[in-house]
Design an enzyme around this catalytic site. Structure first.
Site, short mmCIF file in Angstrom:
data_model
loop_
_atom_site.label_atom_id
_atom_site.label_comp_id
_atom_site.label_asym_id
_atom_site.label_seq_id
_atom_site.Cartn_x
_atom_site.Cartn_y
_atom_site.Cartn_z
N ASP A 145 -29.42 20.62 18.39
CA ASP A 145 -28.56 20.21 19.51
C ASP A 145 -27.38 19.34 19.04
O ASP A 145 -27.57 18.26 18.51
CB ASP A 145 -29.47 19.44 20.50
CG ASP A 145 -28.72 18.76 21.64
OD1 ASP A 145 -27.53 19.04 21.84
OD2 ASP A 145 -29.37 17.95 22.34
N HIS A 191 -29.09 13.32 25.17
CA HIS A 191 -28.92 14.00 23.88
C HIS A 191 -28.84 13.01 22.72
O HIS A 191 -28.32 11.91 22.86
CB HIS A 191 -27.65 14.85 23.90
CG HIS A 191 -27.64 15.92 24.93
ND1 HIS A 191 -28.15 17.17 24.70
CD2 HIS A 191 -27.23 15.92 26.22
CE1 HIS A 191 -28.03 17.92 25.80
NE2 HIS A 191 -27.47 17.16 26.74
#
Lengths: 529, 529
Positions: free
Chosen positions: A174, A347
């Site tokens: 990610d 994130h």
């Protein structure tokens, strides 16, 4: 969406959508262009594994199952969110939905998928270790390394280290926050911010967040109980998700904490919390209707405190700021990041991304989930922890990567295609050309001319009709329409050969530009009878 | 724009524009609605004082001087930038331009204006102390407290303290960064960031910034000289501004540092810096043309480093990110905040705003220059340093404030009006209704129908014509046009009374919605002969 293929066997990971950018006029959402893949013969779709329940991982599920017709695998919360979507699309009874727990192993033909827990901003997220005949691949899903997560369940460090011990062919990780230094704060810092806001508020507290942010609802429940407030929930999607999350054990609400909004309106202000959706400023969502005074359930009053517990998705900043300004205008105090840390990213930031690379120690690295600038930055981080540049694939969506048993990675062709626009019920039946036409229509507006003339003599049978939209109003409008009618009459009665409609368009274009310096689109319907 | 009025005497401070938001389709820019003020009789416009040369303080100058016809006062650099605008508008020989130095005193009727230097992101900025018969008013302009500014000239603390000693009726202060904690970094941190980037770059370095950011050009000149690079400048506005700034002594360039771009292209890559405009990703600006390969002067090549030395104006984030991604796609390395601090804000953060309040110690406080959320936050800061809430005016543009000799402030009416849209040469001849029509045109596109029938029998003389724009293309388009023509023919030949054009619109609207779930705007021109 990522597809792993071995021979004719296919494993699909995630089925997300993209939200349109501001200048993609009228587009509802965008899905990946998988038509090239779906058109291949003899494909054996072993599984569609969904890592978590956010729209950018689930939103295209109805399109993907229709095209690929494989069994879906998801954890319980994710499955619950997918079922809502599939029911709406009348596809629920046509799919095979398989629920697993993080840590379970899925045997999907040549793909042995080991699922492992990761922290993110929705519970029950997983990453995947995919053992194949050519090696082990690790796909992180969306993740952060939260050491004090709200649900007490950190990312599975041990499993990542174990993968490293076995040797990892490639890590897919990610990249969302690859340009953000340091470490993303824990979801727990929000508890402290909530506490400060709740302590200082005398009136009602209204919390706006995403309908899928179940852990945030848990935090609001805790702080509301602590400050002796009841909670009302406004918004169907939020109510549905909360009911589902309670049923599946992802949310613990004390009895009698939730009250209907009509009851909450009769209670003293300092005993009321209201949770609403629409933290992105979407025009039709609850928060925006509240900000513009169009919500039926209740209205903002002096002394209300509104907490925006969500970050604006890139491109939505302007809309969110406008909503905030309107809430202030109606007398509310509005609390948003950076005034208080009432939201944190889900994130990993740079240090966490470096840690993931160091834990997994992959041979090859493929940054995923981000714009090209994020993928590039993530590639730099990987080089810093020792992965040579030639073993990193910074590639755009649609690019094939070929891994072989000898341990090599080759970057293949980029498959023709790109994004598929969805607008109304139309999937991909229009492309960038239509978007450009919409831009052109919206830029200076349109002017339409309609007239009937005789075919022989150019005799004008009706007064020419001029219709304007999005071009001008105000004082000069009527005068300009009069000039336009004069111009059209003059051209229609001239005997000069040539297409009358083209001549009308040219003349009006000059007239409008001279008068206004603008160039509306002009359509001339000149009928000869 | 702020107007101070005493009797019939008027002092105008600044004449800026606003950039349109993303959904204000086709609007070039927005100017304040000063028509109510300009319409008043017997006004004696004593001066139009411009605090600095940025667009949001100068961009409406041609509209303001036309409406108010007063003498302009500005420092030398600001005057230079204003003159460029007034020359373009063919107004330069009709205005009186008066140049002053920071520290000068201007006697403008009942207004004794004491100018003082403030730091910002363009040289030669001033704030104003305005002595009037009812008291002393302080207007900060745009400011920050930079202790190590690039031009070595800090904000004039002493003057602010002196005002405080004399007693200040009201402070009008810049609210832009009121939600940003701490202290805005000095422009000097950029020197260090530039040094790191220049040290690490083997290829050409391309720096993109605002055409008005003269101090940034100075910094690029210094670091380029240090690393033995020559500088080429691409972009007319940048070239004009640099020439003007050198002539007026705001920019010191070593001899032979600047080379033409064609010469730079023949030099070794590591000896070249190129400065370009367009850091906002504007479609027609140099950087965007570079990113999309449409620039004639030169093209991005592998190994180039591009520095974006500017922050995206709110609402421009998406466009700027798209430009960054495209530059990566063409093989450049792109350096932008937060990867390196290659830009800092020109506006005071919370600690500086508190310091301004503490230095000036005003009786009343008026937060200006920001959205409502910023004004509210700035008001909270003022309360923290001891100004009572009832002496703070958080007001929207167009609101009158009345100050009296007895030391009171009253919030008056908000004058009708708002913003004036400028598009092409049209100033304010259309309003929000036209913008809404443009949105509607852009959302689902338009469909136009044209037909000719006989008045008596409803006999269709020509095949009905269907024109679509922004609605659909692709496979289903022709079939849908066929269905639409059938539908139109059917309605035109029915004998049922009623307006044929309305019936056609209704029927097509149903057809299109059933087939596509979209609702284009439909226009029907049904001519009876």
């Amino acid at each position: 969406m990522t597809a792993f293929r071995y021979g004719n066997d296919l494993l699909i990971v995630d089925a997300g959508l993209m939200f349109p950018e501001n200048d993609m006029l009228g587009i509802d959402y965008i899905i990946p262009d998988f038509r090239h893949l779906a058109a291949q013969r003899n494909l054996n779709v072993r599984g569609i594994v969904i890592t978590h329940g956010h729209e950018d991982h689930t939103g295209a599920i109805q399109h993907v199952v229709t095209a690929f017709n494989g069994p879906i695998y998801a954890t319980s919360l994710t499955a619950g969110l997918l079922e809502v979507k599939l029911r709406q699309a009348r596809l629920l009874d046509q799919v095979s939905m398989n629920v697993f727990k993080a840590g379970d192993k899925l045997n999907l033909g040549p793909f042995q998928v080991e699922t492992f827990h990761v922290c993110h901003s929705i519970p029950d997220c997983v990453g995947l270790g995919i053992q194949t005949p050519v090696g082990l691949f690790v796909h992180t899903g969306d993740f952060k390394f939260d050491n004090t997560p709200v649900d007490g369940w950190p990312t599975d460090f041990a499993k990542l280290a174990e993968f490293a011990g076995r040797g990892v062919m490639a890590l897919f990780s990610d990249s969302t926050n690859a340009d953000r230094p340091g470490w993303t704060p824990s979801e727990s810092v929000i508890d402290q911010a909530f506490d400060r806001v709740f302590q200082g508020a005398d009136g009602r507290i209204i919390v706006s967040t995403f309908a899928s942010l179940i852990s945030r609802v848990q935090q609001v429940a805790w702080v509301s109980e602590r400050y002796h407030r009841k909670i009302a929930i406004v918004g169907t999607s939020m109510q549905d998700n909360i009911r589902m999350a309670v049923n599946r054990g992802y949310l613990e609400l004390p009895p009698n904490l939730i009250v209907p909004i009509d009851e909450a309106k009769k209670m003293p202000n300092h005993e009321v919390t209201i949770i609403v959706t629409g933290a992105q400023g979407e025009p039709s969502a609850v928060l925006n209707r509240l900000a513009t005074g169009r919500l039926n359930h209740f209205a903002i009053q002096q002394g209300d405190t509104v907490i925006l517990s969500a970050h604006a998705i890139p491109g939505n900043e302007e809309t969110v700021h406008r909503t905030v300004n309107r809430l202030f205008q109606r007398g509310a105090q509005v609390i948003y990041d950076p005034i208080e840390p009432v939201h944190v990213s889900g994130h990993a930031s740079q240090e966490e991304q470096r840690l993931m690379l160091s834990l997994v120690r992959p041979k090859h690295f493929v940054p995923i989930h981000g714009e090209l600038r994020h993928l590039n930055q993530h590639s730099k981080l990987a080089q810093q922890v020792g992965i040579p540049r030639e073993r990193i694939a910074v590639v755009e969506n649609g690019t094939e990567l070929i891994f072989k048993s000898d341990g090599t990675m080759t970057i293949g062709e980029r498959i023709p295609g790109g994004y598929v626009f969805v607008d109304g019920s139309s999937v991909g039946d229009f492309g960038p050309a239509v978007i450009r036409e919409r831009e052109e229509l919206g830029r200076d507006g349109v002017v339409m001319v309609n007239a009937v003339i005789t075919a022989e003599g150019g005799h004008v049978l009706h007064e020419p009709e001029i219709v304007m939209r999005g071009f001008m109003d105000g004082a000069g409008r009527d005068a300009l329409i009069d000039s336009a009618i004069q111009t059209v009459r003059r051209i229609l009665t001239q005997h000069n050969g040539g297409r009358k409609s083209d001549q009308v368009k040219d003349a009006l274009s000059r007239l409008f530009y001279n008068e206004t310096r603008r160039r509306p689109m002009i359509f001339a319907f000149i009928n000869e009878v």
